[in-house]
Scaffold this motif. Structure first.
Motif, PDB file in Angstrom:
ATOM      1  N   VAL A  37      -8.057  -1.922   2.966  1.00  0.00           N
ATOM      2  CA  VAL A  37      -8.940  -1.375   3.986  1.00  0.00           C
ATOM      3  C   VAL A  37      -8.124  -0.914   5.194  1.00  0.00           C
ATOM      4  N   GLU A  38      -7.087  -1.678   5.549  1.00  0.00           N
ATOM      5  CA  GLU A  38      -6.272  -1.375   6.721  1.00  0.00           C
ATOM      6  C   GLU A  38      -5.292  -0.234   6.484  1.00  0.00           C
ATOM      7  N   LYS A  39      -4.657  -0.219   5.287  1.00  0.00           N
ATOM      8  CA  LYS A  39      -3.548   0.713   5.077  1.00  0.00           C
ATOM      9  C   LYS A  39      -3.694   1.636   3.868  1.00  0.00           C
ATOM     10  N   GLY A  40      -4.719   1.425   3.049  1.00  0.00           N
ATOM     11  CA  GLY A  40      -4.795   2.231   1.836  1.00  0.00           C
ATOM     12  C   GLY A  40      -6.188   2.352   1.277  1.00  0.00           C
ATOM     13  N   LYS A  44     -12.685  -5.590  27.109  1.00  0.00           N
ATOM     14  CA  LYS A  44     -11.774  -6.713  26.894  1.00  0.00           C
ATOM     15  C   LYS A  44     -10.526  -6.264  26.134  1.00  0.00           C
ATOM     16  N   ARG A  45      -9.561  -7.175  26.080  1.00  0.00           N
ATOM     17  CA  ARG A  45      -8.316  -6.936  25.345  1.00  0.00           C
ATOM     18  C   ARG A  45      -8.362  -7.728  24.037  1.00  0.00           C
ATOM     19  N   ILE A  46      -8.042  -7.059  22.923  1.00  0.00           N
ATOM     20  CA  ILE A  46      -8.087  -7.705  21.608  1.00  0.00           C
ATOM     21  C   ILE A  46      -6.719  -7.574  20.948  1.00  0.00           C
ATOM     22  N   ALA A  47      -6.140  -8.713  20.590  1.00  0.00           N
ATOM     23  CA  ALA A  47      -4.861  -8.726  19.867  1.00  0.00           C
ATOM     24  C   ALA A  47      -5.138  -8.757  18.373  1.00  0.00           C
ATOM     25  N   THR A  48      -4.403  -7.960  17.610  1.00  0.00           N
ATOM     26  CA  THR A  48      -4.680  -7.894  16.173  1.00  0.00           C
ATOM     27  C   THR A  48      -3.501  -7.339  15.391  1.00  0.00           C
ATOM     28  N   SER A  49      -3.452  -7.727  14.114  1.00  0.00           N
ATOM     29  CA  SER A  49      -2.542  -7.107  13.154  1.00  0.00           C
ATOM     30  C   SER A  49      -3.284  -6.080  12.304  1.00  0.00           C
ATOM     31  N   TYR A  50      -4.563  -5.898  12.607  1.00  0.00           N
ATOM     32  CA  TYR A  50      -5.415  -5.001  11.820  1.00  0.00           C
ATOM     33  C   TYR A  50      -6.080  -3.978  12.747  1.00  0.00           C
ATOM     34  N   PRO A  51      -5.281  -3.094  13.364  1.00  0.00           N
ATOM     35  CA  PRO A  51      -5.849  -2.160  14.343  1.00  0.00           C
ATOM     36  C   PRO A  51      -6.849  -1.161  13.753  1.00  0.00           C
ATOM     37  N   VAL A  52      -6.607  -0.705  12.527  1.00  0.00           N
ATOM     38  CA  VAL A  52      -7.523   0.272  11.919  1.00  0.00           C
ATOM     39  C   VAL A  52      -8.877  -0.368  11.669  1.00  0.00           C
ATOM     40  N   THR A  53      -8.867  -1.561  11.064  1.00  0.00           N
ATOM     41  CA  THR A  53     -10.111  -2.269  10.769  1.00  0.00           C
ATOM     42  C   THR A  53     -10.851  -2.625  12.051  1.00  0.00           C
ATOM     43  N   PRO A  94       0.804  -1.231   0.000  1.00  0.00           N
ATOM     44  CA  PRO A  94       0.000   0.000   0.000  1.00  0.00           C
ATOM     45  C   PRO A  94       0.836   1.279   0.000  1.00  0.00           C
ATOM     46  N   GLN A  95       1.918   1.309   0.787  1.00  0.00           N
ATOM     47  CA  GLN A  95       2.751   2.507   0.833  1.00  0.00           C
ATOM     48  C   GLN A  95       3.497   2.716  -0.479  1.00  0.00           C
ATOM     49  N   TYR A  96       3.952   1.625  -1.107  1.00  0.00           N
ATOM     50  CA  TYR A  96       4.619   1.730  -2.399  1.00  0.00           C
ATOM     51  C   TYR A  96       3.655   2.286  -3.456  1.00  0.00           C
ATOM     52  N   LEU A  97       2.390   1.896  -3.358  1.00  0.00           N
ATOM     53  CA  LEU A  97       1.386   2.436  -4.275  1.00  0.00           C
ATOM     54  C   LEU A  97       1.168   3.925  -4.021  1.00  0.00           C
ATOM     55  N   LYS A  98       1.030   4.293  -2.769  1.00  0.00           N
ATOM     56  CA  LYS A  98       0.804   5.700  -2.420  1.00  0.00           C
ATOM     57  C   LYS A  98       1.961   6.582  -2.885  1.00  0.00           C
ATOM     58  N   ASP A  99       3.178   6.067  -2.764  1.00  0.00           N
ATOM     59  CA  ASP A  99       4.365   6.836  -3.122  1.00  0.00           C
ATOM     60  C   ASP A  99       4.649   6.821  -4.619  1.00  0.00           C
ATOM     61  N   GLY A 100       3.935   5.986  -5.376  1.00  0.00           N
ATOM     62  CA  GLY A 100       4.168   5.899  -6.812  1.00  0.00           C
ATOM     63  C   GLY A 100       5.408   5.104  -7.179  1.00  0.00           C
ATOM     64  N   VAL A 101       5.947   4.334  -6.225  1.00  0.00           N
ATOM     65  CA  VAL A 101       7.113   3.489  -6.523  1.00  0.00           C
ATOM     66  C   VAL A 101       6.711   2.383  -7.485  1.00  0.00           C
ATOM     67  N   VAL A 102       5.495   1.853  -7.295  1.00  0.00           N
ATOM     68  CA  VAL A 102       4.923   0.890  -8.240  1.00  0.00           C
ATOM     69  C   VAL A 102       3.629   1.475  -8.787  1.00  0.00           C
ATOM     70  N   ASP A 103       3.261   1.033  -9.981  1.00  0.00           N
ATOM     71  CA  ASP A 103       2.055   1.547 -10.643  1.00  0.00           C
ATOM     72  C   ASP A 103       0.804   0.806 -10.211  1.00  0.00           C
ATOM     73  N   CYS A 104       0.949  -0.471  -9.900  1.00  0.00           N
ATOM     74  CA  CYS A 104      -0.188  -1.275  -9.482  1.00  0.00           C
ATOM     75  C   CYS A 104       0.317  -2.427  -8.631  1.00  0.00           C
ATOM     76  N   ALA A 105      -0.592  -3.136  -8.006  1.00  0.00           N
ATOM     77  CA  ALA A 105      -0.200  -4.251  -7.138  1.00  0.00           C
ATOM     78  C   ALA A 105      -1.324  -5.265  -7.068  1.00  0.00           C
ATOM     79  N   ILE A 106      -0.938  -6.539  -7.015  1.00  0.00           N
ATOM     80  CA  ILE A 106      -1.900  -7.592  -6.686  1.00  0.00           C
ATOM     81  C   ILE A 106      -1.806  -7.772  -5.182  1.00  0.00           C
ATOM     82  N   ILE A 107      -2.887  -7.448  -4.497  1.00  0.00           N
ATOM     83  CA  ILE A 107      -2.837  -7.318  -3.042  1.00  0.00           C
ATOM     84  C   ILE A 107      -4.162  -7.768  -2.454  1.00  0.00           C
ATOM     85  N   GLY A 108      -4.124  -8.184  -1.205  1.00  0.00           N
ATOM     86  CA  GLY A 108      -5.358  -8.536  -0.521  1.00  0.00           C
ATOM     87  C   GLY A 108      -6.176  -7.288  -0.231  1.00  0.00           C
TER      88      GLY A 108
END
Length: 285
Positions: free
Chosen positions: A75-78, A113-122, A56-70
């Motif tokens: 939703v989480e980063k871009g 409660k406490r929730i562990a996650t790799s997707y804090p934004v979502t 997602p960051q590479y896309l935002k910065d224009g380092v790559v033109d497109c990406a095959i991504i989940g």
């Protein structure tokens, strides 16, 4: 002609399916071992092998033109990054899970409660929508062990088959979003790359369309053609060819994969014989 720069996952569940899609699109890659970049032999395209979470960051910065991504990562980063095409593979969901012994009746049970996650934004967005106050613990990798070691009461992570949850004595209780692989496009896409991207998308869509349909050939007596043709509209209309045997014809058409078995049953009932079904490699409409 300038090359289209595309990011795909360096390793993991998206990697092989992404390379197979390129192959199905007739794009051959010079891929030496451990390369970070690899050019296509026969198409103006260059692959960047990246960590999925970095795309997602590479896309935002224009380092790559497109990406095959989940889609879940967008939703989480871009969420400001545009999706050019949904690709239909690597389907999963982002879900909340708790221990099997956790008495869970509704999302309100996660209050405090406490929730562990790799997707804090979502996760936080979902909690805000539900009016839930919970403490998030951000973990990269092995999120599912958090309840077992007392770090959290619940987790929020991607789920595919659910086997990892089962192995860790967890149960899925809420689905926050459903995801699949998508082709995402950089908001900084150079104007001169648009034509290459359009050609790439044309090939992808032809491959995806072919997967949705089956080519059907059948024989039928001429007096039953009208009834059978009503079942086989084809792209515009079925192709009809006379057979050597008088009074019989061969019909060629396509059938949507989702409707396939119902259509075949109806064709047989209408008098079709010698039905032959073939996969479609690509379909241009």
């Amino acid at each position: 002609m300038k090359k289209l720069k595309i990011a795909i996952q360096k390793s993991g569940r998206l990697h092989n399916d992404s390379l197979q899609l390129l192959k199905n699109c007739g794009i051959h890659i010079d891929n030496g071992k451990d390369q970070l970049k690899a050019p296509a032999k026969n198409f103006p395209l260059e692959i960047f092998y990246l960590r999925n979470g970095d795309s997602p960051q590479y896309l935002k910065d224009g380092v790559v033109d497109c990406a095959i991504i989940g889609e879940n990562l967008l939703v989480e980063k871009g969420d400001d990054i545009q999706v050019a095409e949904r690709l239909g593979f690597s389907k999963c969901r982002v879900s909340l899970a708790v221990s099997k012994i956790f008495e869970y009746d509704s999302v309100q049970d996660l209050n405090g409660k406490r929730i562990a996650t790799s997707y804090p934004v979502t996760t936080q967005k979902f909690l805000n929508e539900q009016g839930i106050q919970a403490e998030l613990h951000i973990i990269n990798g092995s999120v599912e062990i958090a309840p077992n070691i007392g770090l959290a009461d619940a987790i929020c992570d991607i789920v595919s088959s659910g086997s990892t949850l089962f192995k860790n004595n967890l149960k899925e209780v809420e689905v926050l979003l459903k995801s699949e692989a998508v082709l995402a496009v950089s908001p900084r896409l150079p104007e001169e790359i648009n034509k290459v991207l359009d050609k790439f998308l044309f090939r992808i869509r032809a491959v995806l369309k072919g997967k949705d349909y089956r080519y059907v050939l059948l024989n039928a007596p001429n007096e039953k053609l009208d009834a059978i043709m009503d079942l086989l509209p084809g792209m515009k209309s079925p192709t009809i060819l006379p057979l050597a045997e008088e009074g019989w014809s061969s019909l060629h058409s396509v059938v949507n994969q989702d409707e396939f078995w119902d259509v075949i049953d109806s064709l047989k009932a209408a008098g079709a014989e010698g039905i032959l079904v073939c996969p479609i490699e690509k379909m241009v409409v």
